[in-house]
Design a protein around this motif. Sequence first.
Motif, short mmCIF file in Angstrom:
data_model
loop_
_atom_site.label_atom_id
_atom_site.label_comp_id
_atom_site.label_asym_id
_atom_site.label_seq_id
_atom_site.Cartn_x
_atom_site.Cartn_y
_atom_site.Cartn_z
N VAL A 58 39.03 -66.46 -46.22
CA VAL A 58 39.35 -65.14 -45.67
C VAL A 58 40.18 -64.38 -46.69
N PRO A 59 40.16 -63.05 -46.65
CA PRO A 59 40.92 -62.28 -47.63
C PRO A 59 42.37 -62.05 -47.24
N LEU A 60 42.70 -62.27 -45.97
CA LEU A 60 44.05 -62.02 -45.49
C LEU A 60 44.43 -63.04 -44.42
N GLY A 61 45.72 -63.27 -44.27
CA GLY A 61 46.21 -64.14 -43.21
C GLY A 61 47.63 -63.77 -42.84
N VAL A 62 48.01 -64.18 -41.65
CA VAL A 62 49.39 -63.96 -41.20
C VAL A 62 50.01 -65.32 -40.92
N VAL A 63 51.08 -65.61 -41.63
CA VAL A 63 51.80 -66.87 -41.50
C VAL A 63 53.29 -66.55 -41.53
N TYR A 64 54.11 -67.58 -41.62
CA TYR A 64 55.54 -67.36 -41.81
C TYR A 64 55.83 -67.18 -43.30
N SER A 65 56.91 -66.51 -43.61
CA SER A 65 57.27 -66.32 -45.02
C SER A 65 57.51 -67.65 -45.71
N THR A 66 57.99 -68.65 -44.97
CA THR A 66 58.22 -69.97 -45.56
C THR A 66 56.91 -70.65 -45.94
N ASP A 67 55.84 -70.41 -45.18
CA ASP A 67 54.54 -70.96 -45.54
C ASP A 67 54.04 -70.34 -46.84
N ALA A 68 54.22 -69.04 -46.96
CA ALA A 68 53.81 -68.35 -48.18
C ALA A 68 54.57 -68.89 -49.39
N LYS A 69 55.85 -69.15 -49.19
CA LYS A 69 56.68 -69.66 -50.28
C LYS A 69 56.27 -71.08 -50.68
N ALA A 70 55.81 -71.86 -49.71
CA ALA A 70 55.46 -73.26 -49.96
C ALA A 70 54.12 -73.42 -50.67
N SER A 71 53.30 -72.38 -50.68
CA SER A 71 51.94 -72.50 -51.21
C SER A 71 51.80 -71.81 -52.57
N GLU A 72 51.12 -72.50 -53.48
CA GLU A 72 50.81 -71.91 -54.78
C GLU A 72 49.44 -71.23 -54.76
N GLY A 73 48.76 -71.32 -53.61
CA GLY A 73 47.43 -70.77 -53.53
C GLY A 73 47.34 -69.41 -52.87
N VAL A 74 48.49 -68.83 -52.50
CA VAL A 74 48.47 -67.52 -51.85
C VAL A 74 49.50 -66.60 -52.47
N ARG A 75 49.34 -65.31 -52.19
CA ARG A 75 50.31 -64.29 -52.59
C ARG A 75 50.91 -63.69 -51.34
N LEU A 76 52.21 -63.47 -51.36
CA LEU A 76 52.88 -62.74 -50.29
C LEU A 76 52.64 -61.24 -50.52
N ILE A 77 51.94 -60.61 -49.58
CA ILE A 77 51.66 -59.18 -49.70
C ILE A 77 52.82 -58.36 -49.14
N GLY A 78 53.35 -58.79 -48.01
CA GLY A 78 54.47 -58.07 -47.42
C GLY A 78 54.93 -58.72 -46.13
N LEU A 79 56.17 -58.44 -45.74
CA LEU A 79 56.73 -58.95 -44.50
C LEU A 79 56.60 -57.91 -43.40
N PHE A 80 56.24 -58.35 -42.21
CA PHE A 80 56.16 -57.42 -41.08
C PHE A 80 57.56 -56.95 -40.71
N PRO A 81 57.70 -55.70 -40.30
CA PRO A 81 59.02 -55.21 -39.88
C PRO A 81 59.59 -56.08 -38.75
N THR A 82 60.88 -56.33 -38.80
CA THR A 82 61.49 -57.21 -37.80
C THR A 82 61.40 -56.64 -36.39
N ASP A 83 61.25 -55.32 -36.26
CA ASP A 83 61.16 -54.73 -34.92
C ASP A 83 59.74 -54.71 -34.37
N SER A 84 58.78 -55.30 -35.12
CA SER A 84 57.39 -55.31 -34.66
C SER A 84 57.08 -56.51 -33.77
N HIS A 85 58.02 -57.42 -33.64
CA HIS A 85 57.84 -58.61 -32.80
C HIS A 85 59.22 -59.19 -32.48
N PRO A 86 59.32 -60.05 -31.47
CA PRO A 86 60.60 -60.67 -31.16
C PRO A 86 61.10 -61.51 -32.34
#
Length: 262
Positions: free
Chosen positions: A190-218
Amino acid sequence: MSSPFRSLGLALTLCCASLATSSLAYADQVRVFAAASLSDALDAAVERYQQQHPDVEVQTVYASSSTAARQIVGGAAADLFISADQQWMDWLGEQGETLGERGDLLANRLALIAPRDSTLEDFIPDAEHRLLPLLGDDERLAVGDPDHVPAGIYARQAFEHLGEWQELEPRLARADNVRGALALVEQGEVPLGVVYSTDAKASEGVRLIGLFPTDSHPPITYPIALVGDTPSAAAQALRAWLASADGLAVFEQYGFSAAVAE
């Protein structure tokens, strides 16, 4: 020439001694059921803890928080449970499981990721940067299943806040846990995914595109609790250490932050 009975007796003695040594290798055992997103950080924390407490064996079981909670209710032996959201910790208590010393341990962020070789520019997913136009006609967006996986539930809440849930729902590639969603992006499925920022940091196979605003979810918090009516001293000690400055320092190395007490 030695008697065969004497040889047999010596062999039994050595066998019993070996079994005794094996049983004494760990004076205590603690079984921890935890959210899949914690696997790298918790493994590192457990390794450090066992270096300091060589008489304690810590066994970890990782799954989506929903699966782990259901396993405990189904009879799996657990001393500690660490969930990726409040919902499944609440549910576990509602099923009659005794939860002791419950408290919020960690915090995390929700992240949009792409495969490492993606040419997509970084941006903050918000009302001005919609996700659907980034998907081709036959492409999907990877998430933990929003029906039960905490990361997917947070993703749905963010999509609803941004007004894209109805359009994105039929375009989701639903995984059994957040690491499954991460793998779909790593493998270029897939071209995109939503995970936790820690998952993105742990993987060498993905790029962090951006963090969702903190007010967009609990807020994303990880509650921890002892499981059972009579928690062992070893389980209590591990629970206290994980929440200590020493324990939290390990989690922070992996991108988590300490939960803020309200």
